[in-house]
Design a protein around this motif. Sequence first.
Motif, mmCIF file in Angstrom:
data_model
loop_
_atom_site.group_PDB
_atom_site.id
_atom_site.type_symbol
_atom_site.label_atom_id
_atom_site.label_comp_id
_atom_site.label_asym_id
_atom_site.label_seq_id
_atom_site.Cartn_x
_atom_site.Cartn_y
_atom_site.Cartn_z
ATOM 1 N N ILE A 21 -23.263 23.653 -112.825
ATOM 2 C CA ILE A 21 -22.929 24.564 -111.728
ATOM 3 C C ILE A 21 -22.833 23.819 -110.404
ATOM 4 O O ILE A 21 -22.017 24.151 -109.545
ATOM 5 C CB ILE A 21 -23.945 25.731 -111.659
ATOM 6 N N ALA A 22 -23.634 22.765 -110.243
ATOM 7 C CA ALA A 22 -23.605 22.000 -108.994
ATOM 8 C C ALA A 22 -22.230 21.398 -108.728
ATOM 9 O O ALA A 22 -21.850 21.184 -107.575
ATOM 10 C CB ALA A 22 -24.653 20.895 -109.039
ATOM 11 N N ALA A 23 -21.458 21.140 -109.789
ATOM 12 C CA ALA A 23 -20.130 20.526 -109.623
ATOM 13 C C ALA A 23 -19.061 21.544 -109.226
ATOM 14 O O ALA A 23 -17.940 21.162 -108.895
ATOM 15 C CB ALA A 23 -19.706 19.838 -110.915
ATOM 16 N N LEU A 24 -19.425 22.812 -109.266
ATOM 17 C CA LEU A 24 -18.446 23.856 -108.976
ATOM 18 C C LEU A 24 -18.522 24.296 -107.516
ATOM 19 O O LEU A 24 -19.557 24.761 -107.063
ATOM 20 C CB LEU A 24 -18.673 25.083 -109.869
ATOM 21 N N SER A 25 -17.442 24.141 -106.845
ATOM 22 C CA SER A 25 -17.275 24.732 -105.522
ATOM 23 C C SER A 25 -15.858 25.274 -105.503
ATOM 24 O O SER A 25 -15.011 24.841 -106.300
ATOM 25 C CB SER A 25 -17.465 23.691 -104.412
ATOM 26 N N VAL A 26 -15.606 26.212 -104.646
ATOM 27 C CA VAL A 26 -14.263 26.781 -104.566
ATOM 28 C C VAL A 26 -13.262 25.662 -104.278
ATOM 29 O O VAL A 26 -12.192 25.593 -104.885
ATOM 30 C CB VAL A 26 -14.200 27.900 -103.504
ATOM 31 N N ARG A 27 -13.644 24.757 -103.403
ATOM 32 C CA ARG A 27 -12.747 23.655 -103.042
ATOM 33 C C ARG A 27 -12.468 22.739 -104.233
ATOM 34 O O ARG A 27 -11.327 22.367 -104.493
ATOM 35 C CB ARG A 27 -13.345 22.873 -101.866
ATOM 36 N N SER A 28 -13.511 22.347 -104.979
ATOM 37 C CA SER A 28 -13.307 21.438 -106.118
ATOM 38 C C SER A 28 -12.498 22.112 -107.226
ATOM 39 O O SER A 28 -11.652 21.472 -107.861
ATOM 40 C CB SER A 28 -14.639 20.921 -106.661
ATOM 41 N N ILE A 29 -12.732 23.387 -107.456
ATOM 42 C CA ILE A 29 -11.971 24.116 -108.479
ATOM 43 C C ILE A 29 -10.511 24.214 -108.065
ATOM 44 O O ILE A 29 -9.605 23.957 -108.869
ATOM 45 C CB ILE A 29 -12.568 25.520 -108.717
ATOM 46 N N ALA A 30 -10.273 24.551 -106.809
ATOM 47 C CA ALA A 30 -8.901 24.674 -106.309
ATOM 48 C C ALA A 30 -8.161 23.345 -106.437
ATOM 49 O O ALA A 30 -7.007 23.308 -106.886
ATOM 50 C CB ALA A 30 -8.910 25.154 -104.860
ATOM 51 N N LYS A 31 -8.838 22.265 -106.065
ATOM 52 C CA LYS A 31 -8.206 20.946 -106.139
ATOM 53 C C LYS A 31 -7.843 20.596 -107.585
ATOM 54 O O LYS A 31 -6.728 20.164 -107.870
ATOM 55 C CB LYS A 31 -9.145 19.888 -105.553
ATOM 56 N N LYS A 32 -8.783 20.775 -108.503
ATOM 57 C CA LYS A 32 -8.541 20.428 -109.906
ATOM 58 C C LYS A 32 -7.459 21.329 -110.518
ATOM 59 O O LYS A 32 -6.664 20.867 -111.340
ATOM 60 C CB LYS A 32 -9.826 20.531 -110.714
ATOM 61 N N ALA A 33 -7.416 22.596 -110.116
ATOM 62 C CA ALA A 33 -6.434 23.529 -110.670
ATOM 63 C C ALA A 33 -5.074 23.424 -109.994
ATOM 64 O O ALA A 33 -4.086 23.959 -110.486
ATOM 65 C CB ALA A 33 -6.955 24.958 -110.555
ATOM 66 N N GLY A 34 -5.039 22.764 -108.842
ATOM 67 C CA GLY A 34 -3.783 22.647 -108.109
ATOM 68 C C GLY A 34 -3.364 23.944 -107.432
ATOM 69 O O GLY A 34 -2.176 24.265 -107.350
ATOM 70 N N VAL A 35 -4.378 24.691 -106.961
ATOM 71 C CA VAL A 35 -4.099 25.942 -106.242
ATOM 72 C C VAL A 35 -4.843 25.909 -104.908
ATOM 73 O O VAL A 35 -5.700 25.057 -104.681
ATOM 74 C CB VAL A 35 -4.546 27.188 -107.055
ATOM 75 N N SER A 36 -4.523 26.845 -104.059
ATOM 76 C CA SER A 36 -5.217 26.921 -102.767
ATOM 77 C C SER A 36 -6.556 27.638 -102.942
ATOM 78 O O SER A 36 -6.761 28.378 -103.905
ATOM 79 C CB SER A 36 -4.361 27.691 -101.756
ATOM 80 N N THR A 37 -7.451 27.404 -101.998
ATOM 81 C CA THR A 37 -8.738 28.118 -102.049
ATOM 82 C C THR A 37 -8.505 29.617 -101.884
ATOM 83 O O THR A 37 -9.241 30.417 -102.470
ATOM 84 C CB THR A 37 -9.708 27.607 -100.963
#
Length: 196
Positions: A21-37
Amino acid sequence: MNIAKRKILQAASELFLEGGIAALSVRSIAKKAGVSTIGIYSHFQGKEGILDELYIQGFELVMQAMDFERKELTAKDIVLKGVRGYFAMADVHEGHYRLIFGESDSRYTPSEEAKAVAEKAFGQLLNVTALLLPEKASMALKQKNALEIWAFVHGYVSLKHHAVASIFETPDWYTMAEEAVSVHIDAILAKPENQA
């Protein structure tokens, strides 16, 4: 589910597997998924919504693993086939598996909807393992047997995924688990009170 939502959930699952869970942030998820926050918030209302969706998907995958044609199978064969499905799910969807069973964290509490899906999945496990018992068996006995079998299976999956697994000469964890569950099922079936 649309493509953007799928990409977001896939990215979150991969990040979770890499660092919990520590690796999950809205920013990191958005970056990895290639979408905006903003896309994250519009689809899931943030990190909690993503975790809830992964949690729900995880338990839906558990239910799918136990949902198969049972015609002409013995009760033991049905339980063992469910066990094999559970192992396959744990391997293919390791991120989901670790979220729902292995990585408890005070930063995430499942929603009531997510808890209801988890309860439904346990109900399905209970129904499958109850096939080993006479119809008149008490709910307490059915729950006890379901938890015992689940403990075997979960223990082997956890050991296989744990760092300690690397100190052994690559045992076939799931064959060992299936053999242990099979012996336990035979013990359940052999009890006089469990014979119809």
